[in-house]
Motif scaffolding. Structure first.
Motif, short mmCIF file in Angstrom:
data_model
loop_
_atom_site.label_atom_id
_atom_site.label_comp_id
_atom_site.label_asym_id
_atom_site.label_seq_id
_atom_site.Cartn_x
_atom_site.Cartn_y
_atom_site.Cartn_z
N GLY A 119 0.88 -1.22 -0.10
CA GLY A 119 -0.04 -0.05 0.10
C GLY A 119 0.74 1.26 0.00
N SER A 120 0.22 2.48 -0.77
CA SER A 120 0.93 3.63 -0.64
C SER A 120 -0.05 4.71 -0.62
CB SER A 120 1.99 3.70 -2.15
OG SER A 120 2.47 4.95 -2.08
N GLU A 121 0.02 5.67 0.13
CA GLU A 121 -1.03 6.79 0.27
C GLU A 121 -0.18 8.05 0.72
OE1 GLU A 121 -4.88 7.76 0.26
OE2 GLU A 121 -4.13 5.58 0.30
N LYS A 122 -0.56 8.97 -0.15
CA LYS A 122 -0.14 10.41 -0.09
C LYS A 122 -0.78 10.90 1.49
CE LYS A 122 2.01 11.49 -3.70
NZ LYS A 122 3.34 11.55 -3.70
N THR A 123 0.18 11.73 2.30
CA THR A 123 -0.39 12.06 3.59
C THR A 123 -0.69 13.67 3.26
OG1 THR A 123 1.88 12.63 4.19
CG2 THR A 123 0.97 10.49 4.82
N SER A 124 -1.52 14.18 4.07
CA SER A 124 -1.73 15.68 4.26
C SER A 124 -0.92 16.49 5.27
CB SER A 124 -3.39 15.84 4.44
OG SER A 124 -3.48 15.25 5.84
N VAL A 125 0.02 15.87 5.90
CA VAL A 125 0.92 16.62 6.88
C VAL A 125 2.22 16.30 6.35
CG1 VAL A 125 -0.65 16.39 8.74
CG2 VAL A 125 0.93 14.54 8.39
N SER A 126 3.19 17.14 6.85
CA SER A 126 4.55 17.05 6.54
C SER A 126 5.44 16.60 7.77
CB SER A 126 5.11 18.29 5.74
OG SER A 126 5.03 19.40 6.65
N GLU A 127 4.98 16.47 9.09
CA GLU A 127 5.71 16.33 10.28
C GLU A 127 4.71 15.70 11.15
OE1 GLU A 127 5.63 20.51 12.81
OE2 GLU A 127 7.52 20.00 11.11
N ILE A 128 5.37 14.92 12.24
CA ILE A 128 4.77 14.21 13.29
C ILE A 128 5.31 15.03 14.53
CG2 ILE A 128 4.17 12.35 14.61
CD1 ILE A 128 5.07 10.51 11.99
N PRO A 129 4.22 15.62 15.21
CA PRO A 129 4.73 16.48 16.31
C PRO A 129 5.19 15.85 17.53
CG PRO A 129 2.40 16.42 16.06
CD PRO A 129 2.76 15.79 15.02
N CYS A 130 6.00 16.42 18.37
CA CYS A 130 6.70 15.84 19.41
C CYS A 130 5.50 15.39 20.24
CB CYS A 130 7.43 16.70 20.29
SG CYS A 130 8.77 17.48 19.31
N SER A 131 6.14 14.27 21.12
CA SER A 131 5.15 13.47 21.94
C SER A 131 5.90 12.63 23.07
CB SER A 131 4.19 12.44 21.59
OG SER A 131 3.56 11.69 22.41
N THR A 132 5.36 12.52 24.39
CA THR A 132 6.25 11.51 25.23
C THR A 132 6.00 10.16 25.00
OG1 THR A 132 4.72 11.99 26.92
CG2 THR A 132 6.62 13.61 26.72
N GLU A 133 5.08 9.94 24.22
CA GLU A 133 4.25 8.62 24.16
C GLU A 133 4.94 7.65 22.97
OE1 GLU A 133 1.92 7.46 26.30
OE2 GLU A 133 2.04 9.42 27.43
N LEU A 134 5.82 6.90 23.32
CA LEU A 134 6.42 5.94 22.25
C LEU A 134 6.20 4.64 22.99
CD1 LEU A 134 8.05 4.68 19.93
CD2 LEU A 134 10.08 5.07 21.09
N TRP A 135 5.47 3.62 22.43
CA TRP A 135 5.06 2.29 22.99
C TRP A 135 5.50 1.35 22.11
CZ3 TRP A 135 3.22 1.14 27.61
CH2 TRP A 135 2.48 2.23 28.48
N ILE A 136 6.32 0.38 22.38
CA ILE A 136 6.36 -1.04 21.53
C ILE A 136 5.44 -1.99 22.26
CG2 ILE A 136 8.21 -2.72 20.91
CD1 ILE A 136 8.54 0.27 20.03
N SER A 137 4.75 -2.51 21.33
CA SER A 137 3.68 -3.69 21.62
C SER A 137 2.51 -3.06 22.35
CB SER A 137 4.21 -4.62 22.44
OG SER A 137 3.34 -5.77 22.93
N GLY A 138 2.01 -2.16 21.93
CA GLY A 138 0.90 -1.48 22.39
C GLY A 138 0.55 0.09 22.33
N GLU A 139 -0.15 0.38 23.08
CA GLU A 139 -0.53 2.20 22.90
C GLU A 139 -1.16 2.38 24.32
OE1 GLU A 139 -2.83 3.99 20.07
OE2 GLU A 139 -4.42 2.41 20.21
#
Length: 191
Positions: A119-139
């Motif tokens: 799959g390939s899809e154009k995005t409407s944003v050019s950046e992902i803002p800062c966050s403190t939430e980086l989860w591996i194996s979940g959210e």
């Protein structure tokens, strides 16, 4: 749960694990994110053996999956999200080993299974803002309903897409002839 995390001089690596880890669907690990955000490119790769159905996130960054990025297995398909744009495609059967990859270059989101683009899809944003939430194996969102179930190995999450030579170094050694280096392979393929 044991994690093998390497410390890199390459500041684009947010997370890396080279130890196979079995996730049972009720736990995840939260990591501190470097201050080098917002992110304008993302590259996620993992070797997985999924189990179960439903929405199961392998990696999630941001307060909620639609407010950042996430990669998961959803009802037997690969799902890749970046800031509300998502792809849900391909086939990831239970108990079958697959290599999954998500790339985003600031304009286009792409998903791969075993080296094939699904799959390939154009995005409407050019950046992902800062966050403190980086989860591996979940959210964090969902109170644990979305934890990944299955095995993950060779996981890497980076904020830059790898260069050509680095990509070549990740190819299987079965592609190399006896005594051939990755640089020789590049030259041979270009000729």
């Amino acid at each position: 749960m044991a994690y093998a995390i390497s410390i890199f001089t390459d500041t684009s690596v947010l997370y890396q694990s080279s130890t196979p880890t079995q996730y049972v669907g009720n736990s995840g690990e939260k990591f501190v994110v470097p201050s080098s955000c917002p992110f304008t490119t993302i590259d996620f790769t993992a070797t997985i053996i999924p189990q179960g159905y439903g929405h199961r996130w392998m990696v999630s960054y941001g307060p909620e999956h639609y407010m950042g990025l996430s990669v998961g297995v959803c009802n037997g398909k690969l799902r890749c999200d970046v800031m509300g744009t998502y792809i849900e495609a391909g086939s990831l059967p239970n108990d079958v080993t697959s290599v999954v990859r998500m790339t985003w270059d600031g304009t286009t989101l792409e998903c791969y299974i075993n080296g094939n683009i699904v799959g390939s899809e154009k995005t409407s944003v050019s950046e992902i803002p800062c966050s403190t939430e980086l989860w591996i194996s979940g959210e964090q969102y969902g109170g644990g309903r979305f934890w990944y179930r299955g095995s993950m190995d060779k996981v890497i999450l980076r904020t830059q897409l790898p260069g050509l030579l680095e990509t070549l170094r990740s190819v299987s050694y079965t592609h190399l002839r006896a005594h051939e280096t990755h640089e020789h392979l590049l030259c041979r393929r270009l000729l």
